[in-house]
Scaffold this active site. Structure first.
Site, PDB file in Angstrom:
ATOM      1  N   GLY A  30     -20.472  45.852 -22.768  1.00  0.00           N
ATOM      2  CA  GLY A  30     -21.007  44.947 -23.774  1.00  0.00           C
ATOM      3  C   GLY A  30     -22.262  45.484 -24.433  1.00  0.00           C
ATOM      4  O   GLY A  30     -22.629  46.647 -24.251  1.00  0.00           O
ATOM      5  N   ASP A  66     -24.400  41.516 -35.686  1.00  0.00           N
ATOM      6  CA  ASP A  66     -24.492  41.536 -34.215  1.00  0.00           C
ATOM      7  C   ASP A  66     -25.757  40.871 -33.687  1.00  0.00           C
ATOM      8  O   ASP A  66     -25.723  40.190 -32.659  1.00  0.00           O
ATOM      9  CB  ASP A  66     -24.502  42.987 -33.695  1.00  0.00           C
ATOM     10  CG  ASP A  66     -23.139  43.648 -33.770  1.00  0.00           C
ATOM     11  OD1 ASP A  66     -22.255  43.115 -34.476  1.00  0.00           O
ATOM     12  OD2 ASP A  66     -22.958  44.701 -33.125  1.00  0.00           O
ATOM     13  N   HIS A 121      11.887  44.823 -45.620  1.00  0.00           N
ATOM     14  CA  HIS A 121      12.683  45.343 -44.510  1.00  0.00           C
ATOM     15  C   HIS A 121      12.964  46.824 -44.769  1.00  0.00           C
ATOM     16  O   HIS A 121      13.278  47.179 -45.906  1.00  0.00           O
ATOM     17  CB  HIS A 121      13.999  44.567 -44.415  1.00  0.00           C
ATOM     18  CG  HIS A 121      14.948  45.174 -43.424  1.00  0.00           C
ATOM     19  ND1 HIS A 121      14.822  44.960 -42.063  1.00  0.00           N
ATOM     20  CD2 HIS A 121      16.014  46.002 -43.599  1.00  0.00           C
ATOM     21  CE1 HIS A 121      15.778  45.640 -41.441  1.00  0.00           C
ATOM     22  NE2 HIS A 121      16.520  46.273 -42.345  1.00  0.00           N
TER      23      HIS A 121
HETATM   24  P1  NAD Z   1     -16.844  43.916 -24.503  1.00  0.00           P
HETATM   25  O1  NAD Z   1     -17.679  42.705 -24.414  1.00  0.00           O
HETATM   26  O2  NAD Z   1     -15.654  43.932 -25.387  1.00  0.00           O
HETATM   27  O3  NAD Z   1     -16.292  44.313 -23.035  1.00  0.00           O
HETATM   28  C1  NAD Z   1     -17.119  44.497 -21.930  1.00  0.00           C
HETATM   29  C2  NAD Z   1     -16.264  44.301 -20.689  1.00  0.00           C
HETATM   30  O4  NAD Z   1     -16.979  44.732 -19.552  1.00  0.00           O
HETATM   31  C3  NAD Z   1     -15.872  42.849 -20.460  1.00  0.00           C
HETATM   32  O5  NAD Z   1     -14.487  42.764 -20.295  1.00  0.00           O
HETATM   33  C4  NAD Z   1     -16.641  42.495 -19.185  1.00  0.00           C
HETATM   34  O6  NAD Z   1     -15.949  41.550 -18.396  1.00  0.00           O
HETATM   35  C5  NAD Z   1     -16.735  43.839 -18.498  1.00  0.00           C
HETATM   36  N1  NAD Z   1     -17.838  43.987 -17.576  1.00  0.00           N
HETATM   37  C6  NAD Z   1     -19.123  43.587 -17.743  1.00  0.00           C
HETATM   38  N2  NAD Z   1     -19.873  43.952 -16.673  1.00  0.00           N
HETATM   39  C7  NAD Z   1     -19.054  44.612 -15.823  1.00  0.00           C
HETATM   40  C8  NAD Z   1     -19.231  45.237 -14.554  1.00  0.00           C
HETATM   41  N3  NAD Z   1     -20.425  45.268 -13.956  1.00  0.00           N
HETATM   42  N4  NAD Z   1     -18.150  45.818 -13.971  1.00  0.00           N
HETATM   43  C9  NAD Z   1     -16.940  45.792 -14.571  1.00  0.00           C
HETATM   44  N5  NAD Z   1     -16.707  45.202 -15.767  1.00  0.00           N
HETATM   45  C10 NAD Z   1     -17.754  44.630 -16.388  1.00  0.00           C
HETATM   46  O7  NAD Z   1     -17.862  45.096 -24.856  1.00  0.00           O
HETATM   47  P2  NAD Z   1     -17.597  46.627 -25.218  1.00  0.00           P
HETATM   48  O8  NAD Z   1     -16.214  47.022 -24.878  1.00  0.00           O
HETATM   49  O9  NAD Z   1     -18.748  47.348 -24.606  1.00  0.00           O
HETATM   50  O10 NAD Z   1     -17.705  46.629 -26.774  1.00  0.00           O
HETATM   51  C11 NAD Z   1     -18.956  46.309 -27.378  1.00  0.00           C
HETATM   52  C12 NAD Z   1     -18.800  45.595 -28.696  1.00  0.00           C
HETATM   53  O11 NAD Z   1     -18.320  46.477 -29.677  1.00  0.00           O
HETATM   54  C13 NAD Z   1     -17.904  44.412 -28.612  1.00  0.00           C
HETATM   55  O12 NAD Z   1     -18.610  43.289 -29.025  1.00  0.00           O
HETATM   56  C14 NAD Z   1     -16.775  44.740 -29.534  1.00  0.00           C
HETATM   57  O13 NAD Z   1     -16.396  43.620 -30.297  1.00  0.00           O
HETATM   58  C15 NAD Z   1     -17.299  45.850 -30.402  1.00  0.00           C
HETATM   59  N6  NAD Z   1     -16.215  46.806 -30.647  1.00  0.00           N
HETATM   60  C16 NAD Z   1     -15.183  46.417 -31.429  1.00  0.00           C
HETATM   61  C17 NAD Z   1     -14.140  47.275 -31.635  1.00  0.00           C
HETATM   62  C18 NAD Z   1     -12.985  46.816 -32.473  1.00  0.00           C
HETATM   63  O14 NAD Z   1     -13.076  45.770 -33.077  1.00  0.00           O
HETATM   64  N7  NAD Z   1     -11.868  47.553 -32.528  1.00  0.00           N
HETATM   65  C19 NAD Z   1     -14.110  48.536 -31.052  1.00  0.00           C
HETATM   66  C20 NAD Z   1     -15.168  48.888 -30.241  1.00  0.00           C
HETATM   67  C21 NAD Z   1     -16.223  48.005 -30.051  1.00  0.00           C
END
Ligand code: NAD
Length: 467
Positions: free
Chosen positions: A269, A310, A441
Site C-alpha cells: 500500500g 492520492d 463479433h
Molecule cells: P494495495 O492496497 O493494492 O495492496 C496492498 C496489499 O498488501 C493488500 O492486499 C494488503 O492486504 C496487503 N498487505 C498489507 N500489509 C501486509 C503484510 N504485512 N503482509 C502481507 N500482506 C500485506 O497496494 P499496492 O499493491 O501497494 O498498490 C499501491 C497503490 O497503487 C494502490 O492504491 C493501487 O490502486 C495503485 N496501483 C494501481 C494500479 C492499477 O490500477 N492497475 C497498478 C499499480 C498500483
C-alpha cells in the site's frame, strides 16, 4: 527574492496536477505547477506507464515462447534482454514526460522545478535544488502531491535485498527468485510479470484472497491462474521475519513455512505525501490516516486551498486524480461542481487481466436481492482465436429492478472491455439494456453481453441450467 502571481498554483505535477494545470489554463486562468521531480509523477515515471511497458515486453516473450501454438516455428528459442526492455521502458517514459512539457508550453502553463510549500492561504514558496526561493501569490492553491510506497517497519526496504516497486523497475537484472509481500494491485501485477519472465515467485498476502478489494470470485480465478503459472501463493498469511539466507533472504511465514528468495518486493500500500507542505501552518485539516480532508468539491477547510488525487486518501488512482483535478479547477474558477465517482473502473494488468466496476457481490448483497449472470471466456470464438480462454465476466444486478450493481471481468482485454460496463453503471442502466446492445463479433466483449443476458437465464451460448 522573486515574487510572481497566478490565479491557480498547483503543487505536484503528476496526472492530477498536470491535467488540472492544463485545464485551468484552457479556461483562461494564469497557472503555475510546482514539481520537484520530473513532470508526470508516479504514474508516468515509476508506476502505470513503466510497468505496463515492461508487462507488454513480458507478454511478447511469452507469446514467442509459445509460438508453436499459433503454428509458428522459431529457429531458436526466444531469449529476453532485460536491459533492452528497460531501455524501451525509459524511451516510452521519456517521450511521454517530454509531451507534458510541450503541452505546458502550448497552453502557457508555467513550470517551477522546485519543492512547493504553502506559506500562507494565498502563497506558495517554490524552493529549487540550490535553495533559491520564489514567492508565488496564488488566488487558489491545489495540492496534488500524491503518495509513495508504504514501508513495513519490521523489514525496512533497503534497495538491495528488500525492494519496493520503484527499485524493481530499475534492477540491472531480475532476481532468480522473488518473494512478494502483499497481493494487492502491485503485488499481483509484478507476480505475473516476473513469472512470465521466468522468475520463481512466491506471494504472501495477509488477507484471505489475492486482490482483496475485488470480488471473491475474481480473487479465486486469479489465484488459480497464478498457481497455473507456478506462482506459490499464500493467502491469510503474514511474513513474521526476514533474515539473510543462502541466496539472499529467508522469510518465516505465519503458516509455519519458510521461503528462500533472492530478493523481496514489498507492496503493501501507499503513504500520503503531506510532509513539508506547510499544511500545519495554514491549518489544513488532515484525516486520521494522514490524508487531506476535502469536501466533494475538493476544497479543504481553508477556502483557497484544494486537494486532489492520492493525497486525499479516497481512491488512489491516476484517473480519479484527473477527475478530482477537473472538479477542483472548476470550483477554483467560480463553479459549483461535485465529484462523481459513479462507475469508476478498476483495471489491473495481471495475466489474465482483471477489471471491475461497481459493487462486489458481497457488498451488493447488503442492500439488495441479487440476480447474477456469468459467461466464461472459453465459450467465445475470439478467445480461442487468441488462445486466451482463461477467465469470465460476471454481471450483478438488483433482482427487483434489474439495475446493474457491479461487473467483474477476468480475462484477456478485460481492462478495455470494462469501460462499456462502466458507462452502463454510470448511466444507471439495467442488465436488460446492457444485453440488448448489439455487440460486434467476434470480440471478447461479447462475454459482457452474454453475462448480461445470463442475469435473466437468456444467454444462448450457455447450456440449459439444471433447476
Ligand atoms: P494495495 O492496497 O493494492 O495492496 C496492498 C496489499 O498488501 C493488500 O492486499 C494488503 O492486504 C496487503 N498487505 C498489507 N500489509 C501486509 C503484510 N504485512 N503482509 C502481507 N500482506 C500485506 O497496494 P499496492 O499493491 O501497494 O498498490 C499501491 C497503490 O497503487 C494502490 O492504491 C493501487 O490502486 C495503485 N496501483 C494501481 C494500479 C492499477 O490500477 N492497475 C497498478 C499499480 C498500483
Amino acid at each position: 527574492m522573486v515574487i510572481e502571481h497566478f490565479n491557480v498554483v498547483i503543487i505536484g505535477g503528476g496526472p492530477g496536477g498536470y491535467t488540472a494545470g492544463i485545464r485551468a489554463a484552457m479556461k483562461g486562468a494564469t497557472v503555475a505547477v510546482v514539481e520537484v521531480d520530473k513532470l508526470g509523477g508516479v504514474c508516468l515515471n515509476r508506476g502505470c506507464i513503466p510497468s505496463k511497458t515492461l508487462i507488454a515486453s513480458a507478454d511478447q516473450y511469452q507469446k514467442m515462447k509459445h509460438a508453436d501454438l499459433f503454428g509458428i516455428k522459431l529457429a531458436v528459442p526466444p531469449v529476453y534482454d532485460w536491459p533492452a526492455m528497460r531501455a524501451r521502458k525509459d524511451k516510452v517514459v521519456g517521450m511521454l514526460v517530454g509531451g507534458i512539457g510541450q503541452l505546458f508550453k502550448s497552453h502557457g502553463v508555467t513550470h517551477f522545478n522546485a519543492h512547493g510549500r504553502i506559506t500562507g492561504p494565498n502563497q506558495v514558496t517554490a524552493i529549487d535544488e540550490d535553495g533559491n526561493e520564489t514567492k508565488i501569490k496564488a488566488d487558489n492553491i491545489i495540492i496534488a502531491t500524491g503518495s509513495r510506497s508504504r514501508n513495513i517497519p519490521t523489514f525496512p526496504v533497503d534497495g538491495d535485498r528488500i525492494l519496493n516497486s520503484t527499485h524493481l523497475l530499475e534492477v540491472d537484472h531480475l532476481p532468480k527468485s522473488l518473494l512478494i509481500i502483499g497481493a494487492g494491485v502491485i503485488g499481483c501485477e509484478w507476480a505475473c510479470m516476473a513469472s512470465m519472465l521466468d522468475v520463481e515467485v512466491t506471494v504472501v498476502e495477509m488477507l484471505e484472497q489475492v486482490l482483496p478489494l475485488e470480488d471473491a470470485d475474481t480473487g479465486k480465478l486469479l489465484e488459480r491462474e497464478l498457481k497455473k503459472m507456478k506462482v506459490d501463493v499464500h493467502t491469510g498469511t503474514r511474513v513474521d521475519s526476514i533474515s539473510p539466507g543462502e541466496h539472499g533472504v529467508r522469510a518465516k511465514l505465519s503458516n509455519g513455512k519458510e521461503v528462500e528468495a533472492h530478493q523481496v518486493l514489498v507492496a503493501v500500500g501507499r503513504a500520503y505525501n503531506t510532509e513539508d507542505l506547510g499544511l500545519e501552518e495554514v491549518g489544513v485539516e488532515l484525516k486520521k490516516d494522514g490524508s487531506i480532508k476535502t469536501g466533494d468539491d475538493m476544497r479543504t477547510n481553508v477556502k483557497s486551498v484544494f486537494a486532489i488525487g492520492d493525497v486525499r486518501g479516497e481512491i488512489l488512482l491516476a484517473y480519479t486524480a484527473v477527475h478530482d483535478g477537473s472538479v477542483a479547477v472548476d470550483n477554483a474558477l467560480g463553479g459549483k461542481v461535485k465529484k462523481n465517482y459513479l462507475g469508476v473502473p478498476s483495471v489491473i494488468f495481471t495475466h489474465p487481466e482483471v477489471a471491475s466496476v461497481g459493487l462486489t457481490e458481497k457488498k451488493a448483497a447488503e442492500n439488495a436481492d441479487l440476480a447474477i449472470g456469468r459467461f466464461p471466456l472459453r465459450v467465445l470464438g475470439k478467445a480461442h482465436a487468441e488462445n486466451e480462454i482463461a477467465g469470465e465476466i460476471k454481471v450483478i444486478a438488483d433482482k427487483k429492478t434489474d439495475k446493474l450493481l457491479g461487473v467483474h471481468a477476468v480475462g484477456v482485454h478485460a481492462t478495455e472491455i470494462i469501460h462499456t460496463a462502466a458507462l452502463a453503471i454510470n448511466r444507471e442502466l439495467t442488465a436488460l439494456q446492457l444485453g440488448s446492445l448489439i455487440f460486434g463479433h467476434p470480440v471478447i466483449s461479447e462475454a459482457l453481453m452474454e453475462a448480461a443476458h445470463d442475469v435473466h437465464g437468456m444467454s444462448v451460448h450457455l447450456a440449459k441450467k439444471r433447476k
